[in-house]
Design a protein around this motif. Structure first.
Motif, PDB file in Angstrom:
ATOM      1  N   ASP A   1       1.431  22.155  42.273  1.00 59.47           N
ATOM      2  CA  ASP A   1       2.107  23.431  42.019  1.00 59.47           C
ATOM      3  C   ASP A   1       3.387  23.550  42.826  1.00 59.47           C
ATOM      4  N   ASP A   2       3.352  23.101  44.065  1.00 59.81           N
ATOM      5  CA  ASP A   2       4.536  23.172  44.918  1.00 59.81           C
ATOM      6  C   ASP A   2       5.676  22.357  44.314  1.00 59.81           C
ATOM      7  N   ASN A   3       5.394  21.109  43.954  1.00 61.68           N
ATOM      8  CA  ASN A   3       6.435  20.277  43.357  1.00 61.68           C
ATOM      9  C   ASN A   3       6.860  20.790  41.984  1.00 61.68           C
ATOM     10  N   GLY A   4       5.907  21.262  41.207  1.00 60.41           N
ATOM     11  CA  GLY A   4       6.242  21.798  39.890  1.00 60.41           C
ATOM     12  C   GLY A   4       7.142  23.021  39.974  1.00 60.41           C
ATOM     13  N   ASP A   5       6.839  23.919  40.910  1.00 63.28           N
ATOM     14  CA  ASP A   5       7.670  25.114  41.084  1.00 63.28           C
ATOM     15  C   ASP A   5       9.084  24.739  41.515  1.00 63.28           C
ATOM     16  N   LEU A   6       9.200  23.794  42.430  1.00 64.15           N
ATOM     17  CA  LEU A   6      10.518  23.359  42.894  1.00 64.15           C
ATOM     18  C   LEU A   6      11.305  22.700  41.762  1.00 64.15           C
ATOM     19  N   PHE A   7      10.617  21.895  40.968  1.00 65.44           N
ATOM     20  CA  PHE A   7      11.276  21.176  39.879  1.00 65.44           C
ATOM     21  C   PHE A   7      11.833  22.137  38.833  1.00 65.44           C
ATOM     22  N   GLU A   8      11.175  23.261  38.646  1.00 63.17           N
ATOM     23  CA  GLU A   8      11.564  24.207  37.605  1.00 63.17           C
ATOM     24  C   GLU A   8      12.670  25.175  38.046  1.00 63.17           C
ATOM     25  N   LEU A   9      13.051  25.145  39.316  1.00 64.65           N
ATOM     26  CA  LEU A   9      14.101  26.052  39.780  1.00 64.65           C
ATOM     27  C   LEU A   9      15.440  25.734  39.116  1.00 64.65           C
ATOM     28  N   GLU A  10      16.184  26.778  38.800  1.00 68.00           N
ATOM     29  CA  GLU A  10      17.539  26.595  38.281  1.00 68.00           C
ATOM     30  C   GLU A  10      18.468  26.232  39.445  1.00 68.00           C
ATOM     31  N   ILE A  11      19.229  25.171  39.270  1.00 69.03           N
ATOM     32  CA  ILE A  11      20.138  24.713  40.327  1.00 69.03           C
ATOM     33  C   ILE A  11      21.576  24.855  39.821  1.00 69.03           C
ATOM     34  N   PRO A  12      22.401  25.653  40.499  1.00 69.02           N
ATOM     35  CA  PRO A  12      23.779  25.859  40.020  1.00 69.02           C
ATOM     36  C   PRO A  12      24.624  24.596  40.148  1.00 69.02           C
ATOM     37  N   GLU A  13      25.531  24.427  39.224  1.00 70.46           N
ATOM     38  CA  GLU A  13      26.414  23.257  39.244  1.00 70.46           C
ATOM     39  C   GLU A  13      27.243  23.212  40.514  1.00 70.46           C
ATOM     40  N   THR A  14      27.538  24.382  41.061  1.00 74.27           N
ATOM     41  CA  THR A  14      28.332  24.428  42.298  1.00 74.27           C
ATOM     42  C   THR A  14      27.632  23.729  43.448  1.00 74.27           C
TER      43      THR A  14
END
Length: 305
Positions: A287-300
């Protein structure tokens, strides 16, 4: 979860995949119940690609993986090491795995050894086939790969026994030579395409792009340093690397993104990378890795990094 094809093969894998070394007891014991819970939680989260090997806990990782998987999934294992029962009084060889079963690992890159390894893996997995087979850590056996091991793997693919073939290592020069000389669908590259080590950009990734070979990126936390730990490539991290990680953490914090999330997603920015492989030893780690993987990461953030 998004799926990407491995080379020109029919095999498609999810962009986040489950590495089976941890449930084999890498560095610390894992119970059967925790291993089963981790695999099944990964399936519930949409992870559809699972990787294991005879080396992981001297067969324990494969047995646990096979017992836990249900429904539809893509599964890979590896060849190059056979497991031989220990003789009377012969000590076990943990090789980093806790409480290993009574087997020792024997290198075997012959055509017979490759087929025997796969047959024994299928028995441990309780499966009638796997989708992908990798040559596992052939660092000191390059000529044997060309002479016997690769031809045997290619024959298994031609016969339809497996859908895709490849090699898995943590050194890019030899992986690059294998990609250039052989018809591989995929390579599993550990620790060489991360936020700390981008050496795969120099040789392996360009070769894979030219040849149409996919990459599965493992070791994206560099054995812990990018995940809050103090080890880099399985050894204490030197001060200069710790300072680099501190700078990366500051940049990520300025964009409201945990460093681990950026480390997980970074390899997928290269078009040759099909999946990021991460080891989990419990449902909570999944769950920890899955939650991190699903985060939106800005192009900036990528530009800043």
């Amino acid at each position: 979860m998004e799926r990407r094809r491995l080379g020109r093969s029919p095999v498609e894998v999810t962009t986040l995949s489950f590495g089976g070394a941890a449930i084999g007891g890498l560095y610390a014991p894992v119970s059967d119940a925790d291993a089963t819970a981790a695999v099944r939680r990964a399936q519930e989260r949409g992870i559809g690609y699972f990787d294991t090997a005879p080396h992981y806990g001297a067969g324990r990782g494969e047995r646990r993986m096979g017992a836990a998987l249900t429904g539809e999934y893509v599964l890979s294992t590896k060849v190059g090491r056979l497991l031989v029962p220990l003789g009377p009084g012969e000590p076990p060889e943990p090789e980093g795995f806790a409480d290993p079963p009574p087997y020792r690992r024997v290198w075997d890159w012959s055509a017979d050894g490759v087929r025997r390894s796969l047959e024994e893996s299928l028995k441990r997995l309780g499966a009638d086939r796997v989708d992908v087979v990798y040559l596992h850590d052939p660092d000191d056996h390059e000529e044997e790969v060309y002479a016997t091991a690769y031809p045997a793997l290619a024959a298994l693919r031609d016969e339809g026994v497996v859908g895709a073939i490849g090699a898995g290592m943590n050194r890019t020069p030899m992986l690059t030579r294998l990609v250039e000389r052989l018809d591989l669908d995929v390579v599993l590259c550990a620790g060489r395409y991360t936020l700390l080590d981008r050496s795969a950009e120099e040789d392996l990734l360009p070769a894979c792009a030219r040849r149409g070979t996919s990459v599965v990126a493992g070791g994206v936390y560099n054995s812990g340093l990018l995940a809050g730990g103090t080890t880099y490539d399985y050894a204490p991290a030197p001060p200069e690397l710790r300072e680099r990680v501190a700078r990366l953490e500051r940049i990520c914090a300025e964009h409201g993104v945990p460093l681990r999330a950026a480390a997980l997603r970074f390899p997928l920015r290269h078009p040759a990378v099909a999946s990021v492989l991460v080891g989990c030893r419990s449902a909570a780690e999944v769950d920890d890795n899955g939650d991190l993987f699903e985060l939106e990461i800005p192009e900036t953030l990528w530009e800043a990094l």
